[in-house]
Scaffold this motif. Structure first.
Motif, PDB file in Angstrom:
ATOM      1  N   GLN A  98       0.286  -0.993   0.041  1.00  0.00           N
ATOM      2  CA  GLN A  98      -0.510  -0.141   0.215  1.00  0.00           C
ATOM      3  C   GLN A  98       0.553   1.113   0.165  1.00  0.00           C
ATOM      4  OE1 GLN A  98      -1.578  -0.617   3.695  1.00  0.00           O
ATOM      5  NE2 GLN A  98      -4.544  -0.958   2.943  1.00  0.00           N
ATOM      6  N   ASP A  99       0.331   1.963  -0.600  1.00  0.00           N
ATOM      7  CA  ASP A  99       0.690   3.827  -0.223  1.00  0.00           C
ATOM      8  C   ASP A  99       1.333   4.123   0.608  1.00  0.00           C
ATOM      9  OD1 ASP A  99       1.399   3.701  -3.290  1.00  0.00           O
ATOM     10  OD2 ASP A  99      -0.198   4.384  -3.576  1.00  0.00           O
ATOM     11  N   ARG A 100       0.122   3.987   1.798  1.00  0.00           N
ATOM     12  CA  ARG A 100      -0.149   4.301   3.225  1.00  0.00           C
ATOM     13  C   ARG A 100      -1.227   3.408   4.006  1.00  0.00           C
ATOM     14  NH1 ARG A 100      -1.808  10.134   3.961  1.00  0.00           N
ATOM     15  NH2 ARG A 100      -0.196  10.127   2.646  1.00  0.00           N
ATOM     16  N   LEU A 101      -0.709   2.610   4.340  1.00  0.00           N
ATOM     17  CA  LEU A 101      -1.089   2.078   5.606  1.00  0.00           C
ATOM     18  C   LEU A 101      -3.154   2.879   5.678  1.00  0.00           C
ATOM     19  CD1 LEU A 101      -1.220   0.063   7.854  1.00  0.00           C
ATOM     20  CD2 LEU A 101      -1.511   1.146   9.750  1.00  0.00           C
ATOM     21  N   ASP A 102      -3.816   1.760   5.367  1.00  0.00           N
ATOM     22  CA  ASP A 102      -5.544   1.328   5.108  1.00  0.00           C
ATOM     23  C   ASP A 102      -5.629   0.615   5.198  1.00  0.00           C
ATOM     24  OD1 ASP A 102      -7.677   3.023   4.773  1.00  0.00           O
ATOM     25  OD2 ASP A 102      -7.445   4.048   3.305  1.00  0.00           O
ATOM     26  N   VAL A 103      -6.929   0.512   6.640  1.00  0.00           N
ATOM     27  CA  VAL A 103      -7.319  -0.543   6.661  1.00  0.00           C
ATOM     28  C   VAL A 103      -8.895  -0.589   7.134  1.00  0.00           C
ATOM     29  CG1 VAL A 103      -7.480  -3.200   8.382  1.00  0.00           C
ATOM     30  CG2 VAL A 103      -5.585  -2.249   7.997  1.00  0.00           C
ATOM     31  N   PRO A 104      -9.775  -0.431   6.169  1.00  0.00           N
ATOM     32  CA  PRO A 104     -11.381  -1.273   6.378  1.00  0.00           C
ATOM     33  C   PRO A 104     -11.585  -1.297   7.954  1.00  0.00           C
ATOM     34  CG  PRO A 104     -10.780  -0.952   3.899  1.00  0.00           C
ATOM     35  CD  PRO A 104      -9.750  -1.406   4.677  1.00  0.00           C
ATOM     36  N   VAL A 105     -12.471  -1.652   9.141  1.00  0.00           N
ATOM     37  CA  VAL A 105     -12.936  -1.706   9.430  1.00  0.00           C
ATOM     38  C   VAL A 105     -14.286  -2.291  10.126  1.00  0.00           C
ATOM     39  CG1 VAL A 105     -12.502  -3.083  11.558  1.00  0.00           C
ATOM     40  CG2 VAL A 105     -10.479  -1.642  10.945  1.00  0.00           C
ATOM     41  N   VAL A 106     -15.427  -3.379   9.792  1.00  0.00           N
ATOM     42  CA  VAL A 106     -16.765  -2.577   9.913  1.00  0.00           C
ATOM     43  C   VAL A 106     -16.894  -4.154  11.165  1.00  0.00           C
ATOM     44  CG1 VAL A 106     -18.764  -4.348   8.523  1.00  0.00           C
ATOM     45  CG2 VAL A 106     -16.591  -3.567   7.202  1.00  0.00           C
ATOM     46  N   ASP A 107     -18.040  -3.422  11.870  1.00  0.00           N
ATOM     47  CA  ASP A 107     -18.539  -3.332  13.347  1.00  0.00           C
ATOM     48  C   ASP A 107     -20.125  -3.610  12.482  1.00  0.00           C
ATOM     49  OD1 ASP A 107     -19.371  -4.199  15.836  1.00  0.00           O
ATOM     50  OD2 ASP A 107     -18.730  -2.221  16.557  1.00  0.00           O
ATOM     51  N   VAL A 108     -20.277  -5.124  12.750  1.00  0.00           N
ATOM     52  CA  VAL A 108     -22.002  -5.106  13.144  1.00  0.00           C
ATOM     53  C   VAL A 108     -22.559  -6.074  14.331  1.00  0.00           C
ATOM     54  CG1 VAL A 108     -21.883  -6.163  10.769  1.00  0.00           C
ATOM     55  CG2 VAL A 108     -21.295  -7.718  12.058  1.00  0.00           C
ATOM     56  N   ALA A 109     -21.675  -5.643  15.118  1.00  0.00           N
ATOM     57  CA  ALA A 109     -22.146  -5.918  16.738  1.00  0.00           C
ATOM     58  C   ALA A 109     -22.926  -4.451  17.537  1.00  0.00           C
ATOM     59  CB  ALA A 109     -21.422  -6.629  17.533  1.00  0.00           C
ATOM     60  N   ARG A 110     -23.144  -3.945  16.976  1.00  0.00           N
ATOM     61  CA  ARG A 110     -23.660  -2.439  17.084  1.00  0.00           C
ATOM     62  C   ARG A 110     -24.735  -1.747  17.387  1.00  0.00           C
ATOM     63  NH1 ARG A 110     -20.191   1.378  21.081  1.00  0.00           N
ATOM     64  NH2 ARG A 110     -18.025   0.003  20.923  1.00  0.00           N
ATOM     65  N   ARG A 384     -24.102 -10.216   6.712  1.00  0.00           N
ATOM     66  CA  ARG A 384     -24.362  -9.144   7.650  1.00  0.00           C
ATOM     67  C   ARG A 384     -23.151  -7.952   7.121  1.00  0.00           C
ATOM     68  NH1 ARG A 384     -23.364 -11.395  13.651  1.00  0.00           N
ATOM     69  NH2 ARG A 384     -24.315  -9.104  14.178  1.00  0.00           N
ATOM     70  N   LEU A 385     -22.264  -8.836   7.106  1.00  0.00           N
ATOM     71  CA  LEU A 385     -21.387  -7.617   6.843  1.00  0.00           C
ATOM     72  C   LEU A 385     -20.579  -7.006   4.965  1.00  0.00           C
ATOM     73  CD1 LEU A 385     -18.250 -10.184   7.801  1.00  0.00           C
ATOM     74  CD2 LEU A 385     -18.617  -7.259   9.101  1.00  0.00           C
ATOM     75  N   ILE A 386     -21.294  -7.886   4.265  1.00  0.00           N
ATOM     76  CA  ILE A 386     -21.146  -6.804   2.572  1.00  0.00           C
ATOM     77  C   ILE A 386     -22.974  -7.873   1.994  1.00  0.00           C
ATOM     78  CG2 ILE A 386     -20.307  -8.047   0.545  1.00  0.00           C
ATOM     79  CD1 ILE A 386     -18.271  -9.575   1.697  1.00  0.00           C
ATOM     80  N   PRO A 387     -23.770  -6.325   2.608  1.00  0.00           N
ATOM     81  CA  PRO A 387     -25.184  -6.459   1.565  1.00  0.00           C
ATOM     82  C   PRO A 387     -25.429  -6.781   0.201  1.00  0.00           C
ATOM     83  CG  PRO A 387     -24.463  -4.824   3.268  1.00  0.00           C
ATOM     84  CD  PRO A 387     -23.717  -4.945   2.779  1.00  0.00           C
ATOM     85  N   ALA A 388     -24.213  -7.089  -0.483  1.00  0.00           N
ATOM     86  CA  ALA A 388     -24.872  -6.946  -1.722  1.00  0.00           C
ATOM     87  C   ALA A 388     -24.890  -8.183  -2.083  1.00  0.00           C
ATOM     88  CB  ALA A 388     -24.090  -6.497  -2.522  1.00  0.00           C
TER      89      ALA A 388
END
Length: 475
Positions: A98-110, A384-388
């Motif tokens: 990666q050019d720069r650290l970028d981690v998407p974090v998906v929370d489905v518990a809230r 739950r994580l990926i609606p598609a």
């Protein structure tokens, strides 16, 4: 006549300078690295691998029209040894960072439902490079974010050379430094489980501190993530074998070593079916139990310690959909059994639809779960994580299991890990499980191969080629 036992170095009267041949047992990353380093220094090398391909546990296989990696492997910018390895086999462009650290974090518990956060860095010095990301991280409360910052500063002050760190578990240290269960789940284990293959409570503080200090608290770009955009077999088998061939290494696959002994002619004998190879140096670059079986008497003071190094599994779940369901290359998840999800569509050769790979570390409770049960559990989680995915058809669902994927990074494991040198002149050890200072990663495997080759070159009286070891070696 020799009884097959190796001579101790103290009895050797100095290193052998005439010997220029070596046998490397094991064709994983450690063995490939050792073989390349020795060959580049002018040593005549034979590499022996029992499997039909190189790459160890980072390999690919065919499933119908797909080329499948047995599991998702990533590395970080701080993995300087593995980056050297990629350069050496001319594969760096196929596994970019990666050019720069970028981690998407998906929370489905809230209660509010699915929520996306990101862990990314800014072009600022440590620790400010993660300051904005942590301050806005939606998966922790304001108090938890402040507490994480204080714990990170305390972690940065730990002395990695202190052997007492290896006797403590990371979870207890985090609790003592004010980390809530939520903070452990949403941040510390998010990173630690993927890199250590253990939750914080089961991990050595020494290894955990090494991971976080090196990856997140050493250099702003240290944690930038890289991964293969081609099948792992393209890198660790085809390109590695091409590099070995160019270096003059004799590579034999489907060749299992049955014994290693020191013979009456003052050389090492390596026995394979139908042939005995003679060498001035031998590198055992195989797992700890196999190493224990091959070690000649007297090579280690306490060879039984190798059997005390436990292993930890990794489960990989593979799902092929009839359409594209995920736009980003990967993400991590909270509030679900799913840990990390990667898009492997292009790398696998899939022409239509999308292929996702789930990497499930610290999977001791699920490693033997039947495929049907895993399908029933994980497909709804992906919805739950990926609606598609809810409107997509699953065209294939399969599982790969690595029951002994890594050594278990438990407290106390540090005292069990041997160094590259043995008490036997000319016999060396390599593998991510040896004393590299790193957990069981591709980086650790390559570093172990470097250490073994370095020790062998010294004993053989061969100088280091200048282009080798162009990275900071672990102590």
């Amino acid at each position: 006549m020799s009884d097959g036992s190796p001579p101790a170095r103290a009895q050797a009267g100095g290193p052998r300078t005439a010997g220029r041949s070596a046998v490397v047992v094991g064709g994983g990353l450690a063995g490939i690295t050792a073989a390349l380093a020795l060959a580049d220094a002018g040593v005549r090398v034979t590499l022996l691998e029992g499997r039909p391909r190189l790459g160890g546990l980072a390999f690919s296989f065919r499933r119908g029209e797909l080329t499948v990696d047995n599991g998702q492997h990533v590395y970080l910018r701080c993995c300087t040894a593995y980056r050297w390895f990629l350069d050496r086999i001319e594969g760096a462009a196929l596994a970019p960072l990666q050019d720069r650290l970028d981690v998407p974090v998906v929370d489905v518990a809230r209660p509010a439902g699915r929520r996306l956060g990101r862990l990314r860095r800014d072009p600022l010095p440590v620790p400010l490079h993660l300051g904005r990301s942590l301050a806005t991280y939606p998966h922790l409360s304001l108090a938890e974010r402040a507490s994480v910052g204080r714990a990170a500063l305390a972690l940065k002050k730990l002395d990695l050379t202190d052997p007492a760190l290896d006797t403590q578990d990371f979870g207890s240290w985090l609790a003592a430094h004010g980390q809530s269960p939520r903070a452990v789940e949403a941040l510390w284990d998010l990173v630690g489980v993927a890199t250590l293959n253990a939750v914080a409570g089961d991990a050595s503080l020494g290894l955990a501190a090494m991971v976080f200090k090196t990856g997140l608290l050493s250099d702003p770009g240290a944690a930038d993530i890289g991964w293969a955009h081609v099948p792992l077999g393209e890198l660790h088998d085809r390109l590695a074998r091409k590099a070995l061939d160019s270096a003059g290494v004799r590579t034999e696959v489907r060749t299992r070593v049955t014994s290693v002994s020191y013979n009456e002619n003052g050389a090492w004998s390596v026995q394979v079916p139908g042939e005995t190879l003679s060498a001035d140096a031998v590198v055992l670059a195989v797992p700890q139990r196999e190493t224990h079986e091959l070690l000649p008497p007297g090579a280690l003071d306490a060879p039984g310690r190798l059997l005390e190094i436990d292993t930890a599994p990794i489960l990989n779940i593979h799902v092929v959909y009839d359409r594209r369901v995920l736009a980003r290359p990967f993400f991590s998840a909270l509030g679900t059994p799913v840990q990390w999800v990667f898009d492997r569509t292009h790398a696998s050769g899939l022409r239509a639809g999308q292929y996702l790979a789930l990497s499930q570390s610290a999977a001791r409770d699920e490693i033997d779960t039947p495929v049907a049960d895993l399908r029933e559990r994980y497909l709804p989680e992906l919805e739950r994580l990926i609606p598609a995915t809810r409107a997509a058809e699953v065209q294939d669902f399969f599982v790969t299991r690595e029951r002994t994927a890594t050594f278990a990074p438990t407290p106390g494991v540090g005292r069990l890990r041997p160094g590259a040198r043995t008490k036997a002149r000319g016999l060396y050890l390599a593998g991510a499980w040896t004393a590299t200072g790193w957990p069981a990663t591709m980086e650790g495997a390559v570093r172990s191969g470097v250490s073994a080759a370095d020790a062998a070159l010294s004993a053989l009286g061969r100088p280091r080629p200048r282009h080798l070891f162009e990275f900071e070696e672990a102590a």
